[in-house]
Design a protein around this motif. Structure first.
Motif, PDB file in Angstrom:
ATOM      1  N   UNK A  74     -29.064  -1.859  32.831  1.00  0.00           N
ATOM      2  CA  UNK A  74     -29.933  -0.861  32.221  1.00  0.00           C
ATOM      3  C   UNK A  74     -30.734  -1.531  31.110  1.00  0.00           C
ATOM      4  N   UNK A  75     -32.051  -1.367  31.143  1.00  0.00           N
ATOM      5  CA  UNK A  75     -32.923  -2.115  30.255  1.00  0.00           C
ATOM      6  C   UNK A  75     -33.297  -1.400  28.968  1.00  0.00           C
ATOM      7  N   UNK A 118     -41.932 -10.533  31.048  1.00  0.00           N
ATOM      8  CA  UNK A 118     -42.926  -9.551  30.613  1.00  0.00           C
ATOM      9  C   UNK A 118     -42.686  -8.204  31.296  1.00  0.00           C
ATOM     10  N   UNK A 119     -42.409  -8.226  32.591  1.00  0.00           N
ATOM     11  CA  UNK A 119     -42.158  -6.981  33.325  1.00  0.00           C
ATOM     12  C   UNK A 119     -40.918  -6.269  32.788  1.00  0.00           C
ATOM     13  N   UNK A 120     -39.870  -7.019  32.494  1.00  0.00           N
ATOM     14  CA  UNK A 120     -38.647  -6.430  31.929  1.00  0.00           C
ATOM     15  C   UNK A 120     -38.941  -5.835  30.564  1.00  0.00           C
ATOM     16  N   UNK A 121     -39.722  -6.548  29.770  1.00  0.00           N
ATOM     17  CA  UNK A 121     -40.085  -6.052  28.440  1.00  0.00           C
ATOM     18  C   UNK A 121     -40.870  -4.737  28.534  1.00  0.00           C
ATOM     19  N   UNK A 122     -41.834  -4.669  29.443  1.00  0.00           N
ATOM     20  CA  UNK A 122     -42.600  -3.434  29.635  1.00  0.00           C
ATOM     21  C   UNK A 122     -41.712  -2.318  30.170  1.00  0.00           C
ATOM     22  N   UNK A 123     -40.776  -2.638  31.054  1.00  0.00           N
ATOM     23  CA  UNK A 123     -39.870  -1.623  31.598  1.00  0.00           C
ATOM     24  C   UNK A 123     -39.004  -1.029  30.500  1.00  0.00           C
ATOM     25  N   UNK A 131     -44.021   5.457  28.365  1.00  0.00           N
ATOM     26  CA  UNK A 131     -45.085   4.619  28.888  1.00  0.00           C
ATOM     27  C   UNK A 131     -44.918   3.223  28.305  1.00  0.00           C
ATOM     28  N   UNK A 132     -45.725   2.304  28.727  1.00  0.00           N
ATOM     29  CA  UNK A 132     -45.586   0.923  28.278  1.00  0.00           C
ATOM     30  C   UNK A 132     -46.508   0.620  27.105  1.00  0.00           C
ATOM     31  N   UNK A 133     -46.757   1.596  26.236  1.00  0.00           N
ATOM     32  CA  UNK A 133     -47.701   1.415  25.150  1.00  0.00           C
ATOM     33  C   UNK A 133     -47.092   0.676  23.964  1.00  0.00           C
ATOM     34  N   UNK A 134     -45.780   0.594  23.862  1.00  0.00           N
ATOM     35  CA  UNK A 134     -45.145  -0.118  22.764  1.00  0.00           C
ATOM     36  C   UNK A 134     -45.450  -1.606  22.889  1.00  0.00           C
ATOM     37  N   UNK A 135     -45.695  -2.257  21.762  1.00  0.00           N
ATOM     38  CA  UNK A 135     -45.935  -3.696  21.794  1.00  0.00           C
ATOM     39  C   UNK A 135     -44.722  -4.382  22.417  1.00  0.00           C
ATOM     40  N   UNK A 136     -44.990  -5.271  23.323  1.00  0.00           N
ATOM     41  CA  UNK A 136     -43.920  -5.950  24.044  1.00  0.00           C
ATOM     42  C   UNK A 136     -43.924  -7.413  23.649  1.00  0.00           C
TER      43      UNK A 136
END
Length: 139
Positions: A74-75, A118-123, A131-136
């Protein structure tokens, strides 16, 4: 092990547009990523080729794409960073918030490593805010 790394594959599957409708899939992940990565085993600490799928806010892995006995990381709230464990290039460390376990994952090349990180960070950001609006930031 080199043959396994050379055979690593990554698939990006864009989900269809929903015509602006607000669906759970729209909020959590615009794409699903899947492919072969090498994971360090928990007990023997050997490196084993595993099939990974990033779906919404979960990273799912098993022995093959057809494997029915998969495990899930779980991410939400997970920590992710690059590592040089066992002197492996292109490795990263993943620690789920709801677990004491640290996962070590090795990609076949730098581009694949950064794409997965990057994909894991956005997830994980998508799971936190819808949504993926948080700075990653990948460390």
């Amino acid at each position: 092990m080199e043959d396994e790394e050379a055979n690593a594959a990554v698939n990006l599957q864009n989900k269809p547009e929903t015509g602006g409708k607000d669906t759970p899939d729209d909020k959590t992940s615009p794409q699903e990523i899947s492919g072969w990565l090498i994971k360090r085993t928990k007990i023997s600490q050997k490196w084993k080729k595993q099939w990974f799928v990033l779906r919404k806010t979960d990273l799912i892995y098993g022995n093959s794409p057809e494997d029915k006995q998969t495990k899930t990381i779980h991410l939400q709230g997970a920590e992710i960073s690059e590592t040089d464990i066992d002197k492996k290039q292109f490795a990263f460390r993943l620690k789920a918030q709801d677990s004491k376990r640290v996962y070590y994952i090795h990609a076949p090349d730098e581009n694949t490593q950064h794409m997965w990180m990057q994909a894991i960070c956005f997830a994980k950001a998508a799971g936190k805010h819808g949504d993926a609006s948080e700075a990653c930031v990948v460390q």
